[in-house]
Design an enzyme around this catalytic site. Structure first.
Site, short mmCIF file in Angstrom:
data_model
loop_
_atom_site.label_atom_id
_atom_site.label_comp_id
_atom_site.label_asym_id
_atom_site.label_seq_id
_atom_site.Cartn_x
_atom_site.Cartn_y
_atom_site.Cartn_z
CG HIS A 44 -2.01 1.04 1.15
ND1 HIS A 44 -3.34 0.70 1.00
CD2 HIS A 44 -1.97 2.39 1.22
CE1 HIS A 44 -4.08 1.80 0.98
NE2 HIS A 44 -3.26 2.84 1.11
CG HIS A 60 -5.40 2.27 6.22
ND1 HIS A 60 -4.11 1.95 5.81
CD2 HIS A 60 -5.83 3.26 5.39
CE1 HIS A 60 -3.78 2.74 4.78
NE2 HIS A 60 -4.80 3.52 4.51
CG ASP A 78 -1.14 5.21 4.05
OD1 ASP A 78 -1.56 5.23 2.89
OD2 ASP A 78 -1.63 5.91 4.96
NE ARG A 134 -7.74 3.04 -0.56
CZ ARG A 134 -7.23 4.05 0.13
NH1 ARG A 134 -6.94 5.19 -0.48
NH2 ARG A 134 -6.98 3.95 1.42
CG HIS A 189 -1.31 6.55 -1.82
ND1 HIS A 189 -2.47 5.98 -2.28
CD2 HIS A 189 -1.36 6.44 -0.46
CE1 HIS A 189 -3.20 5.55 -1.26
NE2 HIS A 189 -2.53 5.81 -0.14
#
Length: 290
Positions: free
Chosen positions: A32, A178, A246, A121, A34
């Protein structure tokens, strides 16, 4: 990237030291992260800094991961251009999670699949900035099931309870983001944990051990309340867990130390074998790494 580096500064990550725990195993996956790349258009006036794929490569070098799962950022809305560009540059070491609306064509879904996308997502936790809605999930579920994709859900604990029936009826696999965003003080005592457990025991649901700083009131370095939640998921189903950094932590004004976040997994997993399963075997199964 396979070797952690000493003294490596990474944009949008505190600290420079490598993880203190034993090195990441070969093919370790950060499931995970971005990329927000200003080369690609966005309706946002704000321009991200230090959030490109090249910046993320420095994090891989620092913590020692090789594979990665790129989750499309809200900054890029439903435009997959940045996602597909990054996945092409990652080659076989990357997989993607896209954001689309139900009007997406079958041809576009096939194009995304060819580019390395393996899921959709729905980040609904904060209704003030969501790009999708809960009503979009059911129409898309059957369409992506045929591709072998999954639905990735970023929901609050209350939202998970409210929509547990919908989630259970989906014909595709499900990934809970999460750690289910359980209230930190209640943690696994919150009824949403039992709801997630039922989904996991159904055989098609996975949980991301990520976002310790999203699941804490205690804070670093131990994140004791988030640690209690994570360990409960490990006891529940270690074969249904993946780990994610994250990065670049877009919700955080004060960035966490990613080496500390990586070290937490060793504590959460309870054994080296369980940690390596969460970092290598489980993501290989979920995302189709060869």
């Amino acid at each position: 990237m396979t070797a952690a580096a000493d003294g490596l500064a990474v944009p949008n990550s505190a600290g420079t030291a490598p993880p203190a725990s034993r090195p990441a195993p070969p093919d370790a996956c950060d499931a995970h992260f971005h990329v927000l790349d200003p080369r690609f258009p966005s309706p946002d006036a704000w321009r991200p800094e230090g959030m490109t794929l090249a910046d993320y490569g420095r994090l891989q070098t620092r913590i020692g991961t090789r594979r990665g799962v790129l989750v499309q950022a809200k900054y890029h809305r439903t435009d997959p251009a940045c996602l597909l560009d990054a996945l092409a540059r990652m080659g076989g070491d990357g997989r993607g999670i896209a954001v689309v609306h139900p009007n997406v064509t079958d041809a576009e879904l096939r194009r995304l699949h060819a580019g390395g996308v393996r899921g959709l997502r729905f980040s609904l936790w904060n209704p003030a900035d969501t790009v999708t809605t809960i009503e979009m999930i059911a129409p898309l579920g059957p369409r992506i099931a045929d591709l072998g994709w999954h639905v990735q859900l970023h929901l609050s604990a209350a939202q998970i309870l409210d929509h547990a029936g919908l989630i259970a009826r989906l014909p595709c696999s499900v990934v809970i983001d999460h750690m289910g965003r359980l209230p930190p003080r209640q943690g696994p005592d919150h009824p949403a944990f039992a709801a997630i457990a039922r989904l996991v025991e159904g055989g098609r649901t996975w949980v991301k051990l990520s976002g310790a700083y999203l699941n804490t009131e205690d804070g670093p370095p131990d994140y004791a309340d988030a640690t209690r939640i994570a360990r409960s998921f490990v006891r529940l189903a270690p074969e249904r867990l993946v780990w994610g950094s994250d990065w670049p932590h877009v919700t955080e004004a004060h960035k966490p130390d990613d080496a500390v976040l990586f070290d937490l997994l060793s504590d959460w997993a309870g054994s080296g074998a369980a940690r390596d399963r969460i970092l290598v075997d489980n993501p290989a199964t979920l995302y189709g790494f060869i």
